[in-house]
Design a protein around this motif. Structure first.
Motif, PDB file in Angstrom:
ATOM      1  N   MET A  11       0.809  -1.219   0.000  1.00 53.40           N
ATOM      2  CA  MET A  11       0.000   0.000   0.000  1.00 53.40           C
ATOM      3  C   MET A  11       0.844   1.271   0.000  1.00 53.40           C
ATOM      4  O   MET A  11       0.289   2.374   0.099  1.00 53.40           O
ATOM      5  CB  MET A  11      -0.918  -0.016   1.223  1.00 53.40           C
ATOM      6  N   ALA A  12       2.158   1.145  -0.097  1.00 56.58           N
ATOM      7  CA  ALA A  12       3.040   2.322  -0.056  1.00 56.58           C
ATOM      8  C   ALA A  12       2.640   3.398  -1.066  1.00 56.58           C
ATOM      9  O   ALA A  12       2.660   4.596  -0.734  1.00 56.58           O
ATOM     10  CB  ALA A  12       4.494   1.897  -0.258  1.00 56.58           C
ATOM     11  N   PRO A  13       2.251   3.041  -2.294  1.00 55.68           N
ATOM     12  CA  PRO A  13       1.831   4.095  -3.238  1.00 55.68           C
ATOM     13  C   PRO A  13       0.470   4.703  -2.898  1.00 55.68           C
ATOM     14  O   PRO A  13       0.065   5.693  -3.520  1.00 55.68           O
ATOM     15  CB  PRO A  13       1.758   3.351  -4.581  1.00 55.68           C
ATOM     16  N   PHE A  14      -0.219   4.121  -1.908  1.00 58.92           N
ATOM     17  CA  PHE A  14      -1.576   4.558  -1.586  1.00 58.92           C
ATOM     18  C   PHE A  14      -1.699   4.919  -0.096  1.00 58.92           C
ATOM     19  O   PHE A  14      -2.652   4.540   0.579  1.00 58.92           O
ATOM     20  CB  PHE A  14      -2.586   3.457  -1.942  1.00 58.92           C
ATOM     21  N   LEU A  54     -14.439   2.921  -9.180  1.00 57.93           N
ATOM     22  CA  LEU A  54     -13.346   3.238  -8.264  1.00 57.93           C
ATOM     23  C   LEU A  54     -12.062   3.552  -9.021  1.00 57.93           C
ATOM     24  O   LEU A  54     -11.761   2.946 -10.044  1.00 57.93           O
ATOM     25  CB  LEU A  54     -13.088   2.055  -7.317  1.00 57.93           C
ATOM     26  N   GLY A  55     -11.300   4.499  -8.493  1.00 56.34           N
ATOM     27  CA  GLY A  55      -9.980   4.777  -9.034  1.00 56.34           C
ATOM     28  C   GLY A  55      -8.969   3.803  -8.471  1.00 56.34           C
ATOM     29  O   GLY A  55      -9.296   2.914  -7.673  1.00 56.34           O
ATOM     30  N   ASP A  56      -7.713   3.979  -8.862  1.00 55.48           N
ATOM     31  CA  ASP A  56      -6.666   3.054  -8.424  1.00 55.48           C
ATOM     32  C   ASP A  56      -6.522   3.036  -6.905  1.00 55.48           C
ATOM     33  O   ASP A  56      -6.365   1.962  -6.302  1.00 55.48           O
ATOM     34  CB  ASP A  56      -5.332   3.444  -9.063  1.00 55.48           C
ATOM     35  N   THR A  57      -6.560   4.207  -6.275  1.00 56.86           N
ATOM     36  CA  THR A  57      -6.384   4.273  -4.821  1.00 56.86           C
ATOM     37  C   THR A  57      -7.536   3.607  -4.098  1.00 56.86           C
ATOM     38  O   THR A  57      -7.333   2.836  -3.152  1.00 56.86           O
ATOM     39  CB  THR A  57      -6.259   5.739  -4.360  1.00 56.86           C
ATOM     40  N   THR A 101      -9.536   1.321  -5.270  1.00 58.28           N
ATOM     41  CA  THR A 101      -9.477  -0.119  -5.526  1.00 58.28           C
ATOM     42  C   THR A 101      -8.436  -0.781  -4.639  1.00 58.28           C
ATOM     43  O   THR A 101      -8.678  -1.853  -4.063  1.00 58.28           O
ATOM     44  CB  THR A 101      -9.137  -0.394  -7.008  1.00 58.28           C
ATOM     45  N   ALA A 102      -7.277  -0.164  -4.519  1.00 55.60           N
ATOM     46  CA  ALA A 102      -6.226  -0.713  -3.659  1.00 55.60           C
ATOM     47  C   ALA A 102      -6.699  -0.783  -2.218  1.00 55.60           C
ATOM     48  O   ALA A 102      -6.416  -1.753  -1.505  1.00 55.60           O
ATOM     49  CB  ALA A 102      -4.961   0.141  -3.759  1.00 55.60           C
ATOM     50  N   ARG A 103      -7.446   0.237  -1.793  1.00 55.99           N
ATOM     51  CA  ARG A 103      -7.936   0.234  -0.416  1.00 55.99           C
ATOM     52  C   ARG A 103      -8.981  -0.863  -0.215  1.00 55.99           C
ATOM     53  O   ARG A 103      -9.050  -1.486   0.841  1.00 55.99           O
ATOM     54  CB  ARG A 103      -8.512   1.608  -0.070  1.00 55.99           C
ATOM     55  N   ARG A 104      -9.799  -1.108  -1.222  1.00 54.87           N
ATOM     56  CA  ARG A 104     -10.777  -2.200  -1.162  1.00 54.87           C
ATOM     57  C   ARG A 104     -10.039  -3.531  -1.030  1.00 54.87           C
ATOM     58  O   ARG A 104     -10.424  -4.388  -0.227  1.00 54.87           O
ATOM     59  CB  ARG A 104     -11.641  -2.182  -2.427  1.00 54.87           C
ATOM     60  N   ILE A 105      -9.004  -3.719  -1.816  1.00 49.99           N
ATOM     61  CA  ILE A 105      -8.202  -4.949  -1.749  1.00 49.99           C
ATOM     62  C   ILE A 105      -7.553  -5.078  -0.372  1.00 49.99           C
ATOM     63  O   ILE A 105      -7.547  -6.157   0.231  1.00 49.99           O
ATOM     64  CB  ILE A 105      -7.130  -4.952  -2.851  1.00 49.99           C
ATOM     65  N   CYS A 106      -7.017  -3.983   0.114  1.00 51.17           N
ATOM     66  CA  CYS A 106      -6.374  -3.977   1.429  1.00 51.17           C
ATOM     67  C   CYS A 106      -7.359  -4.365   2.526  1.00 51.17           C
ATOM     68  O   CYS A 106      -7.048  -5.177   3.398  1.00 51.17           O
ATOM     69  CB  CYS A 106      -5.785  -2.586   1.693  1.00 51.17           C
ATOM     70  N   ASP A 107      -8.541  -3.785   2.487  1.00 49.09           N
ATOM     71  CA  ASP A 107      -9.564  -4.116   3.485  1.00 49.09           C
ATOM     72  C   ASP A 107      -9.910  -5.602   3.449  1.00 49.09           C
ATOM     73  O   ASP A 107     -10.082  -6.237   4.503  1.00 49.09           O
ATOM     74  CB  ASP A 107     -10.837  -3.302   3.233  1.00 49.09           C
ATOM     75  N   TYR A 108     -10.011  -6.138   2.249  1.00 46.84           N
ATOM     76  CA  TYR A 108     -10.362  -7.546   2.094  1.00 46.84           C
ATOM     77  C   TYR A 108      -9.276  -8.451   2.658  1.00 46.84           C
ATOM     78  O   TYR A 108      -9.551  -9.356   3.460  1.00 46.84           O
ATOM     79  CB  TYR A 108     -10.606  -7.838   0.611  1.00 46.84           C
ATOM     80  N   ILE A 109      -8.032  -8.200   2.282  1.00 44.43           N
ATOM     81  CA  ILE A 109      -6.945  -9.059   2.746  1.00 44.43           C
ATOM     82  C   ILE A 109      -6.707  -8.886   4.241  1.00 44.43           C
ATOM     83  O   ILE A 109      -6.491  -9.867   4.967  1.00 44.43           O
ATOM     84  CB  ILE A 109      -5.646  -8.765   1.966  1.00 44.43           C
TER      85      ILE A 109
END
Length: 429
Positions: free
Chosen positions: A147-150, A393-396, A398-406
């Motif tokens: 998540m460093a880029p986000f 969703l934008g890239d950020t 989407t990444a946050r959605r993935i992060c929440d899931y994992i």
């Protein structure tokens, strides 16, 4: 050195020194009403909830918060999340859930001795690890890297996100709609996050606050530039005490080091001498337990003694006086703080950096990293409802959605997901 009884007695009977006139505040709502000091949080004076609710006739706001946390999905998942040892390594090692229960017991004991609100202290202890990823600190480190880029990843901020957004159980709001005092203590139990000018401090100095914290700050002011109340401070130091004690216990029982190795740490060596003098020839399993329990007792008594002195010196008249003290009041003495650092250094070398532990950490790191990258390349691989509305969703986001899931996965589920998506899932056995 005062005995435990005299230490606690100093808190119960020496209230004149703390409150000036010996006054106390007593709650008379709900079951289990308790007498508390004027510097403790009073549930009757709570700043309330983001979404107003009718108060319960049988439980204080902090009792309701505790119950909501215990009944949450995130709390149940803690039983299958790594503390140090992954689940397959044995049923007797701590998990995030058993660690959480141990922290809550110590926090409640500290709160009782210091005449704080026991329910709030317990509540904060029960919630403090809800945002942890699978596979312990290795999972968190990898998630932060991904998540460093986000804006990165922080488990404390993720805990806030869990209780204010990700738990979706109630008809009228997302999250658990916890009381202001609970959210405040959860976010800043280790101290203020901003200076008086609103700039991030501590580990966030020179950067930005995590997304979950800054996002929620726009909805409700949690006074991020002040210290938390005494109950949050008690929960934070209880976490350190429990962590040290159970990692010593688990490390010994896993055979990562021997009892005699602890003699290199003066604090532990002194305890070992005490145990061996009182119980010569004691069988190893009982010897280990006696060492661990004495470690907890000595640290707890030190915190109580130090807090009594700090509070007496401040002479607070309200919980807000604790927040505005400019420093933490519930913590180790300087001497114990140094001893505790030595214990942590020992654990880092003997447990966290042990070859066997590092070998497993390397494998689980790959699992988390693989999952993140796979979902990032094709977010639709996430199951319902995580894959709903991804097109907007934008890239950020989407990444946050993935992060929440994992981050919400248990160890077992993360391994199962990896097996579903890859043909070369690491064998942790």
């Amino acid at each position: 050195m005062k005995s435990p009884a005299s230490i606690c007695g100093a808190v119960r009977l020496g209230e004149d020194a703390v409150n000036g006139d010996g006054s106390t505040t007593k709650t008379d709502i709900g079951f289990g009403a308790q007498t508390r000091a004027v510097y403790a949080e009073n549930p009757r004076l709570s700043k309330g909830r983001l979404f107003p609710e009718t108060e319960s006739p049988t439980r204080t706001p902090f009792q309701r918060d505790r119950d909501r946390i215990i009944h949450s999905s995130a709390f149940r998942r803690l039983k299958h999340k790594t503390q140090v040892f992954v689940y397959h390594e044995g049923d007797h090692f701590r998990t995030r859930l058993t660690h959480t229960i141990e922290v809550s017991q110590i926090a409640r004991s500290l709160a009782r001795a210091l005449r704080l609100d026991e329910d709030l202290a317990e509540c904060l202890a029960l919630a403090h690890d809800l945002g942890h990823t699978p596979f312990g600190h290795e999972g968190e480190d990898v998630m932060h890297e991904c998540m460093a880029p986000f804006d990165g990843f922080d488990h404390n901020a993720q805990s806030l996100r869990v209780v204010t957004h990700l738990e979706q159980r109630y008809a009228e709001f997302d999250g658990l709609n916890l009381a202001w005092e609970t959210l405040e203590g959860l976010v800043k139990h280790n101290g203020p996050l901003l200076d008086s000018d609103g700039n991030p401090i501590g580990k966030f100095k020179g950067g930005r606050l995590p997304f979950a914290i800054s996002e929620y700050a726009d909805k409700q002011d949690l006074l991020l530039d002040t210290w938390p109340g005494s109950e949050a401070q008690a929960a934070a130091i209880a976490d350190d005490i429990a962590y040290d004690a159970h990692d010593l216990d688990d490390g010994l029982r896993a055979g990562l080091f021997a009892v005699e190795d602890m003699r290199e740490v003066p604090f532990l060596a002194d305890i070992l001498v005490d145990v061996d003098r009182k119980y010569p020839g004691l069988e190893e399993s009982r010897r280990i337990h006696e060492i661990v329990r004495r470690s907890i007792t000595r640290m707890v008594e030190d915190v109580i003694r130090e807090a009594v002195g700090n509070i007496s010196e401040l002479d607070p008249k309200s919980a807000n006086d604790i927040r505005m003290a400019g420093r933490g009041l519930v913590g180790f003495s300087d001497e114990m703080a140094l001893a505790e650092k030595e214990v942590k250094r020992f654990l880092f070398a003997r447990v966290y950096r042990h070859a066997d532990v590092l070998a497993v950490r390397k494998l689980v790191a790959r699992i988390v990293k693989d999952l993140f990258r796979k979902y990032q390349s094709d977010p639709e691989l996430m199951p319902h409802p995580w894959n709903v509305g991804l097109g907007s969703l934008g890239d950020t986001e989407t990444a946050r959605r993935i992060c929440d899931y994992i981050a919400g996965m248990t160890d077992r589920y993360a391994i199962e997901e990896h097996r579903r998506l890859f043909d070369d899932t690491p064998d942790l056995g």
